[in-house]
Write a protein that holds these residues in place. Structure first.
Motif, PDB file in Angstrom:
ATOM      1  N   ALA A 207       0.826  -1.207   0.000  1.00  0.00           N
ATOM      2  CA  ALA A 207       0.000   0.000   0.000  1.00  0.00           C
ATOM      3  C   ALA A 207       0.863   1.262   0.000  1.00  0.00           C
ATOM      4  CB  ALA A 207      -0.927  -0.007   1.210  1.00  0.00           C
ATOM      5  N   ALA A 208       2.008   1.217   0.689  1.00  0.00           N
ATOM      6  CA  ALA A 208       2.904   2.381   0.705  1.00  0.00           C
ATOM      7  C   ALA A 208       3.448   2.667  -0.688  1.00  0.00           C
ATOM      8  CB  ALA A 208       4.048   2.151   1.684  1.00  0.00           C
ATOM      9  N   ARG A 209       3.758   1.611  -1.453  1.00  0.00           N
ATOM     10  CA  ARG A 209       4.232   1.814  -2.820  1.00  0.00           C
ATOM     11  C   ARG A 209       3.147   2.460  -3.674  1.00  0.00           C
ATOM     12  NH1 ARG A 209       8.446  -0.168  -5.774  1.00  0.00           N
ATOM     13  NH2 ARG A 209       9.400  -0.011  -3.717  1.00  0.00           N
ATOM     14  N   GLU A 210       1.911   2.053  -3.495  1.00  0.00           N
ATOM     15  CA  GLU A 210       0.822   2.661  -4.260  1.00  0.00           C
ATOM     16  C   GLU A 210       0.640   4.128  -3.899  1.00  0.00           C
ATOM     17  OE1 GLU A 210      -0.795   1.387  -6.873  1.00  0.00           O
ATOM     18  OE2 GLU A 210       0.681  -0.211  -6.610  1.00  0.00           O
ATOM     19  N   ARG A 211       0.829   4.473  -2.620  1.00  0.00           N
ATOM     20  CA  ARG A 211       0.750   5.885  -2.227  1.00  0.00           C
ATOM     21  C   ARG A 211       1.870   6.688  -2.870  1.00  0.00           C
ATOM     22  NH1 ARG A 211      -0.456   3.542   2.840  1.00  0.00           N
ATOM     23  NH2 ARG A 211       1.676   3.898   3.594  1.00  0.00           N
ATOM     24  N   GLN A 212       3.059   6.089  -2.956  1.00  0.00           N
ATOM     25  CA  GLN A 212       4.180   6.764  -3.603  1.00  0.00           C
ATOM     26  C   GLN A 212       3.885   7.015  -5.077  1.00  0.00           C
ATOM     27  OE1 GLN A 212       7.824   4.490  -3.567  1.00  0.00           O
ATOM     28  NE2 GLN A 212       9.112   6.267  -3.927  1.00  0.00           N
ATOM     29  N   LEU A 213       3.324   6.041  -5.752  1.00  0.00           N
ATOM     30  CA  LEU A 213       2.955   6.211  -7.154  1.00  0.00           C
ATOM     31  C   LEU A 213       1.900   7.294  -7.319  1.00  0.00           C
ATOM     32  CD1 LEU A 213       2.843   2.444  -8.129  1.00  0.00           C
ATOM     33  CD2 LEU A 213       4.281   4.163  -9.250  1.00  0.00           C
ATOM     34  N   LYS A 214       0.958   7.347  -6.383  1.00  0.00           N
ATOM     35  CA  LYS A 214      -0.100   8.345  -6.454  1.00  0.00           C
ATOM     36  C   LYS A 214       0.469   9.755  -6.292  1.00  0.00           C
ATOM     37  CE  LYS A 214      -4.817   9.033  -4.736  1.00  0.00           C
ATOM     38  NZ  LYS A 214      -5.845   8.532  -3.789  1.00  0.00           N
ATOM     39  N   ARG A 215       1.415   9.905  -5.351  1.00  0.00           N
ATOM     40  CA  ARG A 215       2.043  11.216  -5.166  1.00  0.00           C
ATOM     41  C   ARG A 215       2.839  11.612  -6.403  1.00  0.00           C
ATOM     42  NH1 ARG A 215       2.874   9.122   0.128  1.00  0.00           N
ATOM     43  NH2 ARG A 215       5.004   8.475  -0.395  1.00  0.00           N
ATOM     44  N   PHE A 216       3.489  10.631  -7.032  1.00  0.00           N
ATOM     45  CA  PHE A 216       4.279  10.925  -8.223  1.00  0.00           C
ATOM     46  C   PHE A 216       3.382  11.452  -9.350  1.00  0.00           C
ATOM     47  CE2 PHE A 216       6.531   9.728 -12.144  1.00  0.00           C
ATOM     48  CZ  PHE A 216       7.766  10.310 -11.904  1.00  0.00           C
ATOM     49  N   LYS A 217       2.192  10.910  -9.473  1.00  0.00           N
ATOM     50  CA  LYS A 217       1.272  11.328 -10.529  1.00  0.00           C
ATOM     51  C   LYS A 217       0.563  12.639 -10.214  1.00  0.00           C
ATOM     52  CE  LYS A 217       0.328   6.637 -12.193  1.00  0.00           C
ATOM     53  NZ  LYS A 217      -0.692   5.588 -12.374  1.00  0.00           N
ATOM     54  N   PHE A 218       0.673  13.101  -8.970  1.00  0.00           N
ATOM     55  CA  PHE A 218      -0.041  14.307  -8.582  1.00  0.00           C
ATOM     56  C   PHE A 218       0.442  15.529  -9.353  1.00  0.00           C
ATOM     57  CE2 PHE A 218      -0.297  18.102  -5.846  1.00  0.00           C
ATOM     58  CZ  PHE A 218      -1.678  18.202  -5.745  1.00  0.00           C
ATOM     59  N   ARG A 219       1.716  15.567  -9.728  1.00  0.00           N
ATOM     60  CA  ARG A 219       2.261  16.734 -10.415  1.00  0.00           C
ATOM     61  C   ARG A 219       1.448  17.062 -11.675  1.00  0.00           C
ATOM     62  NH1 ARG A 219       6.689  13.230  -9.547  1.00  0.00           N
ATOM     63  NH2 ARG A 219       8.083  13.887  -7.860  1.00  0.00           N
ATOM     64  N   ALA A 220       1.167  16.038 -12.464  1.00  0.00           N
ATOM     65  CA  ALA A 220       0.417  16.260 -13.704  1.00  0.00           C
ATOM     66  C   ALA A 220      -1.012  16.700 -13.411  1.00  0.00           C
ATOM     67  CB  ALA A 220       0.418  14.991 -14.549  1.00  0.00           C
ATOM     68  N   LYS A 221      -1.615  16.152 -12.360  1.00  0.00           N
ATOM     69  CA  LYS A 221      -2.986  16.535 -12.005  1.00  0.00           C
ATOM     70  C   LYS A 221      -3.048  17.971 -11.508  1.00  0.00           C
ATOM     71  CE  LYS A 221      -4.419  11.802 -11.028  1.00  0.00           C
ATOM     72  NZ  LYS A 221      -4.935  10.833 -10.041  1.00  0.00           N
ATOM     73  N   LEU A 222      -2.021  18.409 -10.775  1.00  0.00           N
ATOM     74  CA  LEU A 222      -1.975  19.791 -10.319  1.00  0.00           C
ATOM     75  C   LEU A 222      -1.883  20.740 -11.504  1.00  0.00           C
ATOM     76  CD1 LEU A 222      -1.649  21.970  -8.119  1.00  0.00           C
ATOM     77  CD2 LEU A 222       0.818  21.494  -8.155  1.00  0.00           C
TER      78      LEU A 222
END
Length: 553
Positions: A207-222
């Protein structure tokens, strides 16, 4: 014995002697040539390494040209292309063989042509700021009021809908100051090194790895949200005080370029802007930045050179460092220092004319700052693959790679018998990380022993992460990183605008070059090879009873 039998035996002896004499020229021809290629290591080889590396060093000349003349080397930038050509030319001038570059898909070239950021209301101040890598320029001057709208997750968007049009959006929390409480510059003491000698148990948390991936993708969403709200630019705070800048960003792939200019502002200036906005009216700032994209070649390139070995069946040893850097400074400690040390080790060994049993390969990696992409490409091409056929394409594959199974060794998997990586600044080498490989400790200690009087005698169990040996370790290949004095690497130099030649320590870099050359020489000629870790398989979760906290999203 009859006279007839005696004559017959003499004739047989004469024929045998003729056959022997006919074979002698072939033996005399072939044996010396093989002996010349596989000359036994000389007892004074290590002395010659130390003499060449300490009395006749070129390491600081190499470092000076790389940092002062070429400068920061963002992957695929014009400066990186210049460095690719120059390092190959240097390898060839020292007599290395098979000097070449190998490409792998990367993305856009990008460089800063000019940049200025000012506060113009309520007073004029030139701000310490820079464009974020791979974000677009302003296409002229942007002049707009700011709004402080900290956003770290998608749920943070909602309160700001309808409030950002025509604004420069400050997306970081200002904070109150993050000056370091400890001295910025440090040398390791024996107790510090002793604390590194520990086996780390794994912490497997899918689950921690999935959170890391989600944070990484946040840049494009911002970026997409700010564009939809018609903001004109966005600004983040530098993560260090002291007017330091960094400029890291990861939208390097073709088609992933952000819509809005992104700017990093020094922490002190950022907090001033935020204070003024809090008491009102909001300051107005002016941004004018010109950047250049280059899509003429979307491949990045690793650089290689070799000292050929005499026994192709014995495999090869390798040393590596990453050639790329960020662009706020000149990429000196990270990782021009490691690059210069690897190149100097190559020069030392080539200059003294060693003829090793195993080939010694030197690698200068690209794309390390974006996820060790160059060394990952090498692992996938030559050592082992683990990318499944249905793997999602994207610039986050490096985050997923070590979670994909099974690992499929390639034919050359066992050929690489030792890899030494250097990427922790210019501090003195104090030893080597065994990366949890307890079986390798005795041989690593043996190879380090000649350098104990130079301060390098520690073999510690703990691993290191986030550099180019990591993906080799992830497939069971013996890849190692050095224990080095930290100096001010993590406190203020790493990725920052003061990562320049002036912070390199010449004495330490000469020492590191000699040690690296010596380890390569010993591992190339040794009858022993480093034991390997088992081929990794899927790990069980460390805590199978854990409940996830929804607030972690």
């Amino acid at each position: 014995m009859t006279l007839r039998k005696i004559r017959w035996r003499k004739a047989q002896e004469i024929r045998s002697m003729r056959k022997f004499l006919m074979a002698v020229p072939l033996v005399l021809f072939t044996v010396p040539a093989a002996a010349q290629q596989a000359a036994a290591p000389q007892a004074d080889d290590m002395n010659r390494v130390m003499d060449q590396g300490l009395q006749h060093s070129h390491v600081m000349q190499t470092a000076e040209y790389l940092m002062d003349s070429i400068g920061g080397r963002l992957t695929n930038s014009p400066q990186m292309r210049q460095a690719e050509g120059w390092t190959q030319a240097q390898f060839r001038s020292w007599g290395l063989k098979n000097v070449h570059k190998e490409g792998f898909p990367f993305g856009r070239g990008w460089s800063i042509q000019w940049s200025s950021v000012r506060m113009v209301m309520p007073r004029v101040i030139q701000l310490t700021a820079m464009p974020l890598a791979w974000t677009p320029g302003t296409n002229g001057t942007i002049r707009a009021p700011i709004v402080v709208a900290p956003m770290k997750r998608e749920r943070d968007f909602e309160p700001w809908r309808g409030k950002l049009a025509g604004k420069v959006v400050l997306v970081s929390l200002p904070g109150d100051g993050d000056e370091p409480g400890d001295p910025a510059f440090k040398r390791l003491k024996d107790d510090d090194i002793h604390k590194l000698d520990r086996i780390e148990q794994p912490d497997v948390d899918p689950a921690a790895r999935e959170r890391q991936l989600k944070r990484f993708k946040f840049r494009a969403k911002l970026d997409a949200f700010l564009k939809s709200e018609r903001a004109v630019a966005w600004v983040r705070k530098s993560y260090r005080d002291g007017k330091l800048l960094h400029g890291e960003s990861f939208a390097y792939r073709v088609g992933d370029t952000p819509a809005l200019p992104g700017i990093e502002v020094a922490a002190e200036d950022y907090r001033r802007l935020a204070r003024l906005a809090k008491v009102g009216p909001a300051p107005t700032i002016e941004i004018n930045s010109t950047v250049k994209f280059d899509d003429s070649d979307i491949n990045a390139y690793n650089i290689f050179g070799e000292i050929p070995g005499s026994d192709p069946r014995a495999g090869y040893v390798m040393a590596g460092a990453h050639l790329d850097s960020w662009v706020a400074g000149d990429g000196a400690a990270d990782n021009g220092a490691g690059t210069a040390v690897v190149m100097e080790a190559a020069r030392i060994l080539a200059t003294i004319g060693i003829k090793p049993r195993r080939t010694i390969r030197f690698a200068l990696w690209a794309g390390e700052e974006q996820g060790c992409l160059g060394s990952l490409s090498y692992v996938e091409k030559y050592l082992a693959t683990r990318i499944p056929a249905n793997a999602p394409d994207g610039n986050d594959q490096w985050l997923r790679w070590d979670q994909w199974f099974p690992i499929k060794p390639r034919p050359g998997y066992k050929d690489l018998v030792a890899y030494f990586n250097i990427d922790n600044g210019s501090g003195k080498v104090r030893g080597i990380h065994a990366e949890g490989n307890v079986a390798a400790v005795p041989l690593l200690r043996e190879w380090l022993q000649p350098f104990a009087s130079m301060g390098a005698n520690a073999v510690v169990a703990s691993p290191t992460r986030d550099t180019d040996h990591e993906f080799m370790q992830a497939v069971g290949v013996p890849g190692y990183q050095f224990v080095q004095d930290p100096l001010d690497y993590s406190s203020r130099i790493h990725h920052s605008s003061i990562d320049t030649f002036d912070h390199l320590k010449a004495e330490d870099m000469r020492q590191a070059s000699v040690i690296l050359a010596g380890l390569l020489l010993q591992s190339a000629n040794s009858d022993k090879t480093l034991p390997r870790m088992p081929l990794p398989t899927q790990s069980a979760p460390t805590n199978p009873f854990k409940y996830e906290d929804p607030s972690d999203d």
